[in-house]
Design a protein around this motif. Structure first.
Motif, PDB file in Angstrom:
ATOM      1  N   ASN A 101       0.874  -1.164   0.000  1.00  0.00           N
ATOM      2  CA  ASN A 101       0.000   0.000   0.000  1.00  0.00           C
ATOM      3  C   ASN A 101       0.916   1.220   0.000  1.00  0.00           C
ATOM      4  OD1 ASN A 101      -1.706   2.196   0.852  1.00  0.00           O
ATOM      5  ND2 ASN A 101      -3.197   0.671   1.495  1.00  0.00           N
ATOM      6  N   CYS A 102       0.980   1.911  -1.132  1.00  0.00           N
ATOM      7  CA  CYS A 102       1.989   2.948  -1.336  1.00  0.00           C
ATOM      8  C   CYS A 102       1.392   4.349  -1.324  1.00  0.00           C
ATOM      9  CB  CYS A 102       2.705   2.709  -2.672  1.00  0.00           C
ATOM     10  SG  CYS A 102       3.469   1.077  -2.812  1.00  0.00           S
ATOM     11  N   LYS A 103       2.259   5.331  -1.405  1.00  0.00           N
ATOM     12  CA  LYS A 103       1.822   6.725  -1.459  1.00  0.00           C
ATOM     13  C   LYS A 103       1.129   7.018  -2.788  1.00  0.00           C
ATOM     14  CE  LYS A 103       6.071   7.933  -0.443  1.00  0.00           C
ATOM     15  NZ  LYS A 103       7.301   8.717  -0.176  1.00  0.00           N
ATOM     16  N   ASN A 104       0.344   8.102  -2.781  1.00  0.00           N
ATOM     17  CA  ASN A 104      -0.344   8.592  -3.977  1.00  0.00           C
ATOM     18  C   ASN A 104      -1.357   7.595  -4.541  1.00  0.00           C
ATOM     19  OD1 ASN A 104       1.342  10.813  -3.703  1.00  0.00           O
ATOM     20  ND2 ASN A 104       2.755  10.163  -5.311  1.00  0.00           N
ATOM     21  N   GLY A 105      -1.849   6.692  -3.677  1.00  0.00           N
ATOM     22  CA  GLY A 105      -2.893   5.774  -4.104  1.00  0.00           C
ATOM     23  C   GLY A 105      -2.416   4.561  -4.873  1.00  0.00           C
ATOM     24  N   LEU A 107      -1.088   0.831  -5.439  1.00  0.00           N
ATOM     25  CA  LEU A 107      -0.963  -0.522  -4.909  1.00  0.00           C
ATOM     26  C   LEU A 107       0.011  -1.252  -5.819  1.00  0.00           C
ATOM     27  CD1 LEU A 107      -4.725  -1.374  -4.206  1.00  0.00           C
ATOM     28  CD2 LEU A 107      -3.018  -0.511  -2.581  1.00  0.00           C
ATOM     29  N   ILE A 108       1.147  -1.686  -5.284  1.00  0.00           N
ATOM     30  CA  ILE A 108       2.226  -2.205  -6.123  1.00  0.00           C
ATOM     31  C   ILE A 108       2.615  -3.607  -5.656  1.00  0.00           C
ATOM     32  CG2 ILE A 108       4.623  -1.862  -6.845  1.00  0.00           C
ATOM     33  CD1 ILE A 108       4.198   1.120  -6.623  1.00  0.00           C
ATOM     34  N   TYR A 197       1.843   3.557 -15.231  1.00  0.00           N
ATOM     35  CA  TYR A 197       1.237   2.324 -14.724  1.00  0.00           C
ATOM     36  C   TYR A 197      -0.058   2.684 -13.993  1.00  0.00           C
ATOM     37  CZ  TYR A 197       5.937   0.357 -15.427  1.00  0.00           C
ATOM     38  OH  TYR A 197       7.143  -0.043 -15.964  1.00  0.00           O
ATOM     39  N   TYR A 198      -0.999   1.753 -14.034  1.00  0.00           N
ATOM     40  CA  TYR A 198      -2.203   1.948 -13.228  1.00  0.00           C
ATOM     41  C   TYR A 198      -1.840   1.875 -11.751  1.00  0.00           C
ATOM     42  CZ  TYR A 198      -4.835   1.224 -17.540  1.00  0.00           C
ATOM     43  OH  TYR A 198      -5.338   1.342 -18.813  1.00  0.00           O
ATOM     44  N   LYS A 199      -2.623   2.538 -10.941  1.00  0.00           N
ATOM     45  CA  LYS A 199      -2.384   2.511  -9.499  1.00  0.00           C
ATOM     46  C   LYS A 199      -2.995   1.284  -8.835  1.00  0.00           C
ATOM     47  CE  LYS A 199      -1.913   7.526  -9.021  1.00  0.00           C
ATOM     48  NZ  LYS A 199      -2.299   8.753  -8.280  1.00  0.00           N
ATOM     49  N   THR A 200      -3.979   0.666  -9.484  1.00  0.00           N
ATOM     50  CA  THR A 200      -4.653  -0.503  -8.892  1.00  0.00           C
ATOM     51  C   THR A 200      -4.427  -1.765  -9.712  1.00  0.00           C
ATOM     52  OG1 THR A 200      -6.736  -0.197 -10.109  1.00  0.00           O
ATOM     53  CG2 THR A 200      -6.476   1.026  -8.040  1.00  0.00           C
ATOM     54  N   ASP A 201      -3.503  -1.710 -10.669  1.00  0.00           N
ATOM     55  CA  ASP A 201      -3.309  -2.835 -11.582  1.00  0.00           C
ATOM     56  C   ASP A 201      -1.832  -2.925 -11.939  1.00  0.00           C
ATOM     57  OD1 ASP A 201      -4.973  -4.775 -13.426  1.00  0.00           O
ATOM     58  OD2 ASP A 201      -3.454  -3.898 -14.739  1.00  0.00           O
TER      59      ASP A 201
END
Length: 385
Positions: A101-105, A107-108, A197-201
């Motif tokens: 769970n990373c900064k700026n929304g 997910l990596i 890159y997507y933030k949720t994918d």
């Protein structure tokens, strides 16, 4: 005094009574709660009640399937998964589910294990490239965590993209196989504010795919279509694979974008999708019905298929063949602006000879395009022939 003693005796049993009420209450809740076949948050089908027979019971298969069924169908499962994810995060264990769970929304995904198939797979690619007469180029998409390292938590596992890509480049160079290194361009674009890159994918965005396309065109000696001529449509509420596996349900969604050439239509574009004996055709590279679904990424060329063929009668060049994973889906429509035929082969589903495809289509160029994490974990490339 006797009353106090009786009250103390009764008090001893209160925790046990509460525990039994909880256990039996949960059992009844599980028994009578509605069961679902599909989890929209996790984007997967859930375990159904397993078939019971003597063989499955004795082998333990029934018990294993029932455990999965119980876990999948537990009442308010998504709520509990979310509570567990955020509780674990609050305890300082970021990445417990395999996702940071990373900064700026963002997910990596955590880095893949260093004990992987990377060297074996790139060796199989090199052997295949040497076995055909068609020029072959490899392009690997760096991991999100390597490029967007500034949003990672303070404590995280090391991303090995530099070491892995340098080693791959050396192997390919020795075998005189072309290689497109995206690291420098992606680092520069990301630093300048581009969301690649997507933030949720785990996939790259359409901007990321276009940037990769530009670098590939440079390597192939062709001119990319100018993105200023493309129509850019944005669609909200896209939740991807990292979101689905993370349990971080409070993360805001992404937008998913389609960059299309307004001059294209069914008059010059045709898509043919082959899965065994089944053939599906379309006059568009974008399957917009998927935008109404939980998984919106298949809007690009209808997602994963064994063999996909895009024809553009307006394009000037001949045929290009892509041996690919799903990163290619949002890039292929750009290549269709240059090549009259773009053939995509997915080794997860295509089990015939790719060499025979090369002979049949006689492409000007073969491109191997994978996300580096996918290349490291893939178990099908070793059968490339």
């Amino acid at each position: 005094m006797r009353f106090a003693d009786n009250r103390n005796k009764i008090g001893k049993y209160i925790p046990a009574v509460v525990f039994l009420i909880f256990i039996y209450g949960m059992a009844l809740w599980f028994l009578f709660s509605p069961k679902t076949d599909y989890s929209s948050s996790e984007k997967r089908y859930l375990q159904k009640f397993p078939d019971a027979n003597v063989e499955k019971v004795l082998s333990g298969e029934f018990g294993s399937e029932f455990e999965t069924f119980f876990a999948d169908q537990f009442p308010q499962r998504n709520t509990w998964v979310g509570i567990n994810a955020y509780t674990t995060l609050a305890e300082g264990n970021n990445g417990a589910s395999g996702v940071y769970n990373c900064k700026n929304g963002y997910l990596i995904n955590k880095p893949v294990s260093t004990e992987n198939n990377l060297d074996k797979n790139i060796g199989a690619v090199a052997d295949f490239a040497k076995s055909i007469d068609t020029p072959t180029t490899v392009m690997l998409v760096p991991s999100t965590g390597y490029i967007a390292d500034d949003v990672l938590p303070t404590f995280h596992d090391k991303y090995n993209d530099d070491e892995d890509i340098s080693r791959i480049s050396s192997t390919l160079s020795k075998n005189k196989i072309g290689f497109v290194d995206l690291r420098e361009r992606f680092k520069s674009e990301y630093k300048n504010g581009s969301q690649l890159y997507y933030k949720t994918d785990h996939h790259w965005t359409t901007k990321g795919a276009y940037t990769g396309y530009q670098e590939l065109c440079k390597a192939l000696g062709i001119t990319p279509i100018d993105d200023s001529t493309l129509k850019k449509d944005s669609y909200p509420d896209f939740y991807g694979t990292t979101y689905s596996s993370s349990g971080f349900w409070l993360t805001p969604p992404d937008n998913i974008e389609i960059w299309s050439n307004p001059n294209n239509s069914s008059k010059n574009i045709s898509v043919k999708i082959t899965e065994g004996a089944n053939i599906k055709t379309s006059g568009s590279m974008y399957f917009t019905d998927h935008l109404k679904e939980d998984d919106k990424y298949p809007v690009f060329i209808d997602g994963n298929h064994a063999l996909t063929e895009i024809t553009n009668t307006n394009a000037k060049n001949g045929t290009i063949l892509l041996i690919k994973d799903s990163f290619s889906h949002s890039l292929a429509p750009f290549l269709a602006e240059n090549y009259s035929k773009v053939v995509l082969v997915d080794l997860r589903y295509y089990k015939e000879s790719v060499s025979d495809l090369v002979s049949a289509y006689n492409p000007e160029q073969v491109v191997v395009l994978y996300g580096i994490d996918n290349l490291a974990t893939d178990t099908d490339i070793v059968w490339l022939k």
